[in-house]
Motif scaffolding. Structure first.
Motif, mmCIF file in Angstrom:
data_model
loop_
_atom_site.group_PDB
_atom_site.id
_atom_site.type_symbol
_atom_site.label_atom_id
_atom_site.label_comp_id
_atom_site.label_asym_id
_atom_site.label_seq_id
_atom_site.Cartn_x
_atom_site.Cartn_y
_atom_site.Cartn_z
ATOM 1 N N LEU A 45 0.827 -1.212 0.000
ATOM 2 C CA LEU A 45 0.000 0.000 0.000
ATOM 3 C C LEU A 45 0.861 1.262 0.000
ATOM 4 N N SER A 46 2.026 1.193 0.657
ATOM 5 C CA SER A 46 2.879 2.385 0.737
ATOM 6 C C SER A 46 3.485 2.750 -0.602
ATOM 7 N N PHE A 47 3.481 1.816 -1.548
ATOM 8 C CA PHE A 47 4.017 2.102 -2.883
ATOM 9 C C PHE A 47 2.901 2.322 -3.900
ATOM 10 N N GLN A 48 1.672 2.513 -3.408
ATOM 11 C CA GLN A 48 0.534 2.684 -4.307
ATOM 12 C C GLN A 48 -0.187 4.003 -4.023
ATOM 13 N N GLY A 49 -0.915 4.458 -5.038
ATOM 14 C CA GLY A 49 -1.853 5.548 -4.836
ATOM 15 C C GLY A 49 -3.235 4.939 -4.738
ATOM 16 N N TRP A 50 -3.639 4.593 -3.510
ATOM 17 C CA TRP A 50 -4.856 3.801 -3.309
ATOM 18 C C TRP A 50 -5.958 4.666 -2.727
ATOM 19 N N SER A 51 -7.178 4.451 -3.163
ATOM 20 C CA SER A 51 -8.333 5.150 -2.596
ATOM 21 C C SER A 51 -9.354 4.109 -2.157
ATOM 22 N N ALA A 52 -10.295 4.540 -1.310
ATOM 23 C CA ALA A 52 -11.269 3.613 -0.734
ATOM 24 C C ALA A 52 -12.210 3.037 -1.786
ATOM 25 N N GLN A 53 -12.325 3.698 -2.943
ATOM 26 C CA GLN A 53 -13.223 3.191 -3.967
ATOM 27 C C GLN A 53 -12.607 2.024 -4.741
ATOM 28 N N GLN A 54 -11.298 1.805 -4.562
ATOM 29 C CA GLN A 54 -10.619 0.760 -5.316
ATOM 30 C C GLN A 54 -10.549 -0.526 -4.503
ATOM 31 N N SER A 55 -10.305 -1.635 -5.215
ATOM 32 C CA SER A 55 -10.133 -2.902 -4.523
ATOM 33 C C SER A 55 -8.783 -2.912 -3.811
ATOM 34 N N GLY A 59 -4.798 -0.460 -6.488
ATOM 35 C CA GLY A 59 -4.098 0.817 -6.444
ATOM 36 C C GLY A 59 -3.074 0.967 -7.560
ATOM 37 N N ARG A 60 -2.769 2.222 -7.894
ATOM 38 C CA ARG A 60 -1.777 2.505 -8.942
ATOM 39 C C ARG A 60 -0.391 2.567 -8.334
ATOM 40 N N PHE A 61 0.566 1.841 -8.953
ATOM 41 C CA PHE A 61 1.932 1.825 -8.429
ATOM 42 C C PHE A 61 2.575 3.197 -8.635
ATOM 43 N N VAL A 62 3.081 3.789 -7.544
ATOM 44 C CA VAL A 62 3.662 5.135 -7.624
ATOM 45 C C VAL A 62 5.113 5.160 -7.144
ATOM 46 N N GLY A 63 5.683 3.996 -6.880
ATOM 47 C CA GLY A 63 7.076 3.940 -6.430
ATOM 48 C C GLY A 63 7.255 4.584 -5.060
ATOM 49 N N PHE A 64 8.280 5.441 -4.953
ATOM 50 C CA PHE A 64 8.588 6.086 -3.667
ATOM 51 C C PHE A 64 7.898 7.449 -3.522
ATOM 52 N N ILE A 68 8.425 10.351 -0.649
ATOM 53 C CA ILE A 68 8.900 11.697 -1.003
ATOM 54 C C ILE A 68 7.899 12.752 -0.524
ATOM 55 N N ASP A 69 6.605 12.446 -0.695
ATOM 56 C CA ASP A 69 5.573 13.387 -0.233
ATOM 57 C C ASP A 69 5.631 13.587 1.276
ATOM 58 N N LEU A 70 5.939 12.500 1.988
ATOM 59 C CA LEU A 70 6.005 12.607 3.450
ATOM 60 C C LEU A 70 7.084 13.591 3.887
ATOM 61 N N PHE A 71 8.289 13.430 3.319
ATOM 62 C CA PHE A 71 9.385 14.302 3.736
ATOM 63 C C PHE A 71 9.243 15.709 3.153
ATOM 64 N N SER A 72 8.275 15.908 2.226
ATOM 65 C CA SER A 72 7.967 17.249 1.739
ATOM 66 C C SER A 72 6.877 17.909 2.570
ATOM 67 N N ASP A 73 6.266 17.120 3.463
ATOM 68 C CA ASP A 73 5.168 17.631 4.295
ATOM 69 C C ASP A 73 5.733 18.207 5.601
ATOM 70 N N ALA A 264 -7.833 11.744 7.396
ATOM 71 C CA ALA A 264 -7.683 12.196 6.008
ATOM 72 C C ALA A 264 -7.965 11.061 5.030
ATOM 73 N N PHE A 265 -7.975 9.836 5.546
ATOM 74 C CA PHE A 265 -8.235 8.618 4.781
ATOM 75 C C PHE A 265 -7.262 8.447 3.614
ATOM 76 N N ASP A 266 -6.031 8.883 3.794
ATOM 77 C CA ASP A 266 -4.965 8.636 2.819
ATOM 78 C C ASP A 266 -4.177 7.430 3.324
ATOM 79 N N MET A 267 -4.706 6.244 3.042
ATOM 80 C CA MET A 267 -4.119 5.018 3.591
ATOM 81 C C MET A 267 -2.712 4.767 3.062
#
Length: 299
Positions: A45-55, A59-64, A68-73, A264-267
């Motif tokens: 899940l940590s390497f995906q862009g997953w939403s609650a509407q998806q199985s 989720g879509r594979f987004v790599g790291f 990267i978003d975490l350390f930009s937050d 925020a439901f950003d799993m």
């Protein structure tokens, strides 16, 4: 009939040969299902862009990208540094107070058995119940603390006081554990080196500095690493007392991960944050194992 006996003999031989594996297999299977599977799913899940509407695997594979978003937050980096500072301060206080209490209770003082028993009381209370009790005690309107002080103080409403209050409750509940661990270490130390130092004319401080403390070091290292691991993932008392507030003043990394995942439901982002926590705690676990082996060799 002969083939049935031959099959039974082969089966019995196979069971005898693999008996050790067969006895471990149920425990291993349950461990993998309970601990391994959720870890693998959260890593995916940590390497995906997953939403609650998806199985689950949709989720879509987004790599790291999540990492990267975490350390930009800024909120994540603030929570990370706050967690590190919180861990260092609370562990230092727990070790200092625990060592002092252990040294006092190692002497033959009156009612020493009653004091040793009293150490267990804070540890018997669950963190959530203890936090709720302290939240009531520190309430500016009904709390008994402000009643004795004589003026209402926003213990949990001021950012600085909220951090101090949360840390105080954690130290209050966990310092006895350190004291008991170090007291057990003190009681197990050999008496010959201490008696020899006393005969040579060493003062009590010199005996503690050059004899007792070095002998007690393995126990202190174990307490240090254990408390560091537990304090780094502190959640329950912070969440109950402040919910991460006020103004994110007590938003530790565990609280950030929880709110990101379930508010925020950003799993995916929450899974990435939890894996960063896991990696940091894993480093402490490696240190703990190394310290434990060193302790075993020293005994």
């Amino acid at each position: 009939m002969a083939s049935s006996k031959r099959f039974g003999s082969v089966l019995s031989s196979w069971v005898d040969k693999h008996f050790a594996i067969l006895t471990v297999m149920p425990t291993l299977t349950v461990t993998i299902l309970v601990f391994g599977l959720p870890l693998i799913l959260s890593l995916m899940l940590s390497f995906q862009g997953w939403s609650a509407q998806q199985s689950l695997f949709g989720g879509r594979f987004v790599g790291f990208a999540n990492y990267i978003d975490l350390f930009s937050d800024p909120q994540f980096t603030q929570a990370l540094w706050l967690t590190i500072a919180y861990t260092v301060i609370t562990v230092f206080l727990e070790l200092t107070i625990g060592l002092g209490v252990a040294l006092l209770l190692n002497k033959d003082v009156p009612f020493v058995k009653a004091f040793r028993t009293a150490l267990i009381v804070p540890m018997m209370i669950t963190p959530i119940v203890a936090s709720m009790c302290w939240k009531l005690l520190l309430d500016p309107n009904y709390g008994i603390v402000d009643y004795f002080i004589g003026s209402p103080i926003l213990w949990l409403g001021d950012p600085t006081l909220a951090r101090i209050s949360v840390g105080f409750v954690n130290v209050w509940q966990n310092a006895p554990y350190v004291a008991i661990l170090l007291l057990a270490g003190l009681r197990s130390l050999p008496s010959e080196p201490i008696e020899a130092a006393a005969i040579d004319g060493a003062t009590r401080f010199q005996i503690f500095r050059h004899v007792t403390f070095p002998l007690l070091t393995p126990y202190i290292v174990v307490a240090l690493l254990l408390r560091t691991i537990f304090e780094f993932r502190t959640f329950d008392n912070v969440w109950v007392m402040t919910g991460g507030g006020p103004a994110d003043a007590t938003k530790l990394l565990s609280v950030y991960t929880f709110m990101t995942s379930f508010f925020a439901f950003d799993m995916s982002l929450g899974a990435a944050a939890s894996w960063i926590m896991l990696l940091i705690v894993f480093v402490f676990c490696v240190l703990f194992v190394a310290a434990s082996r060193r302790k075993e060799n020293a005994l």
